[in-house]
Design an enzyme around this catalytic site. Structure first.
Site, PDB file in Angstrom:
ATOM      1  N   GLY A  47       0.822  -1.210   0.000  1.00 17.33           N
ATOM      2  CA  GLY A  47       0.000   0.000   0.000  1.00 17.33           C
ATOM      3  C   GLY A  47       0.850   1.251   0.000  1.00 17.33           C
ATOM      4  N   ASN A  48       0.205   2.382   0.388  1.00 14.25           N
ATOM      5  CA  ASN A  48       0.836   3.700   0.286  1.00 14.25           C
ATOM      6  C   ASN A  48       1.393   3.867  -1.128  1.00 14.25           C
ATOM      7  OD1 ASN A  48       3.469   5.696   1.283  1.00 14.25           O
ATOM      8  ND2 ASN A  48       1.371   6.189   1.726  1.00 14.25           N
ATOM      9  N   HIS A  53       4.633   2.251  -7.903  1.00 15.91           N
ATOM     10  CA  HIS A  53       3.641   1.167  -7.986  1.00 15.91           C
ATOM     11  C   HIS A  53       2.828   1.290  -9.273  1.00 15.91           C
ATOM     12  CE1 HIS A  53       4.122   1.550  -3.489  1.00 15.91           C
ATOM     13  NE2 HIS A  53       4.378   0.275  -3.674  1.00 15.91           N
ATOM     14  N   GLU A 166      12.816  -2.687  -8.925  1.00 14.92           N
ATOM     15  CA  GLU A 166      14.241  -2.953  -8.697  1.00 14.92           C
ATOM     16  C   GLU A 166      14.821  -2.133  -7.550  1.00 14.92           C
ATOM     17  OE1 GLU A 166      16.302  -2.436 -12.405  1.00 14.92           O
ATOM     18  OE2 GLU A 166      15.730  -4.436 -13.099  1.00 14.92           O
ATOM     19  N   LYS A 167      14.031  -1.215  -6.995  1.00  6.20           N
ATOM     20  CA  LYS A 167      14.560  -0.463  -5.852  1.00  6.20           C
ATOM     21  C   LYS A 167      14.927  -1.436  -4.735  1.00  6.20           C
ATOM     22  CE  LYS A 167      12.306   1.886  -2.677  1.00  6.20           C
ATOM     23  NZ  LYS A 167      12.948   1.502  -1.413  1.00  6.20           N
TER      24      LYS A 167
END
Ligand code: PAF
Length: 302
Positions: A47-48, A53, A166-167
């Site tokens: 979430g957030n 996203h 990929e972070k």
């Protein structure tokens, strides 16, 4: 939002997005869609939701006929209770953002749904070695929590493809290994980190930065880039470069956890012949912990 008995969940008034909270309804819906030629994509999130996203969900939309987004703040992957408590929960904002992208199903289970017998003594999934180095060494148990919940989500949704950012580079490798080792027929797609114009990687944790910290935060990526440039220009003493970056981060008011150059494919310590590298870093700014990484490919003629 209204309840739709036939769909067994809440349907957005405007569009077709279905929100389900229990596993049976999720499976029922997916059963109706599962047929040859219909690919189902899963985008697992906590979430957030932010533009990072959104890029994952848009990619899912383009690569599969049906898209499931899960929102679950997984308690098992938090090594510190205060971190779990501080994790931003923004369900209403998330629903609004999702309404614009319109996935087919948003799965929002409660902790009791995912862990009906609690977390003590429950079966866990561990990818050895990869889970205990670098980020895993700083956050003991974190990747067991990630691998366990991702394996459970894979079993609940049984997607054809699952998309990750990929972070969280080490997380992506842990999940790839999990899928290989357990013979799960799921394509794992990793997408590039989405950044603010000043280079800061988008992260749910960024909202915890004070204005001063927010102004300092792009320094992490800037230092990673500088490190990569020095390798590109021929410096090969990685240990000394790591030390220098730790020192520079401290000068920029970070409290670095680690800076590490690794082989991109398996996070082994690189030797002189390795060409595909990743530089991983984690550092605190005040009470916020940021992670980031930079990939680099060395030319063969070095
Ligand atoms: O990257 C995340 O948001 C989480 O680690 C994941 C993959 C959704 C598992 O909880």
């Amino acid at each position: 939002m209204r309840y739709n008995a036939a769909e067994q969940g809440y349907v957005s008034e405007k569009l077709t997005m279905l929100i389900v909270t229990d596993i049976e309804s999720l499976r029922e819906r997916l059963r109706a869609w599962r047929r040859p030629g219909t690919r189902i994509a899963l985008v697992p999130t906590m979430g957030n939701l932010h533009a990072g996203h959104t890029s994952l969900i848009e990619h899912a939309r383009a690569s599969a006929e049906r898209v499931v987004v899960s929102i679950f703040v997984n308690p098992m992957q938090f090594d510190r209770p205060e971190d779990l408590a501080a994790y931003p929960r923004t369900l209403e904002e998330d629903r609004c953002r999702l309404r614009d992208i319109d996935p087919d199903v948003v799965f929002i289970p409660a902790a009791e749904t995912v862990y009906p017998r609690g977390m003590d003594g429950v079966t866990r999934v561990e990818v050895p070695h990869l889970s205990s180095i670098i980020e895993g060494a700083s956050r003991p148990g974190h990747f067991i929590g990630v691998a366990t919940v991702v394996a459970k989500l894979f079993n609940m949704v049984q997607p054809d493809v699952a998309i990750f950012g990929e972070k969280d580079y080490q997380q992506l490798l842990v999940i790839r290994r999990l899928v290989t080792d357990l013979d799960l027929p799921i394509d794992i797609v990793g997408l590039p980190t989405v950044r603010e114009p000043d280079g800061l990687a988008l992260s749910s944790r960024n909202r915890n930065l004070s204005p001063t910290e927010r102004a300092q935060a792009p320094g992490l990526y800037a230092e990673l880039r500088r490190f990569a440039d020095r390798i590109h220009s021929g410096e090969l003493d990685y240990a000394s470069l790591e030390e220098q970056m730790m020192h520079n981060l401290k000068k920029c008011r970070f409290r670095p956890d680690y800076v590490s150059v690794r082989r991109a494919g398996d996070l082994a310590v690189p030797d002189g012949s390795d060409r595909e590298l990743v530089i991983l870093a984690a550092a605190w700014l005040g009470r916020t912990r940021l992670i980031d990484n930079v990939r680099l490919t060395l030319m063969n003629d070095r």
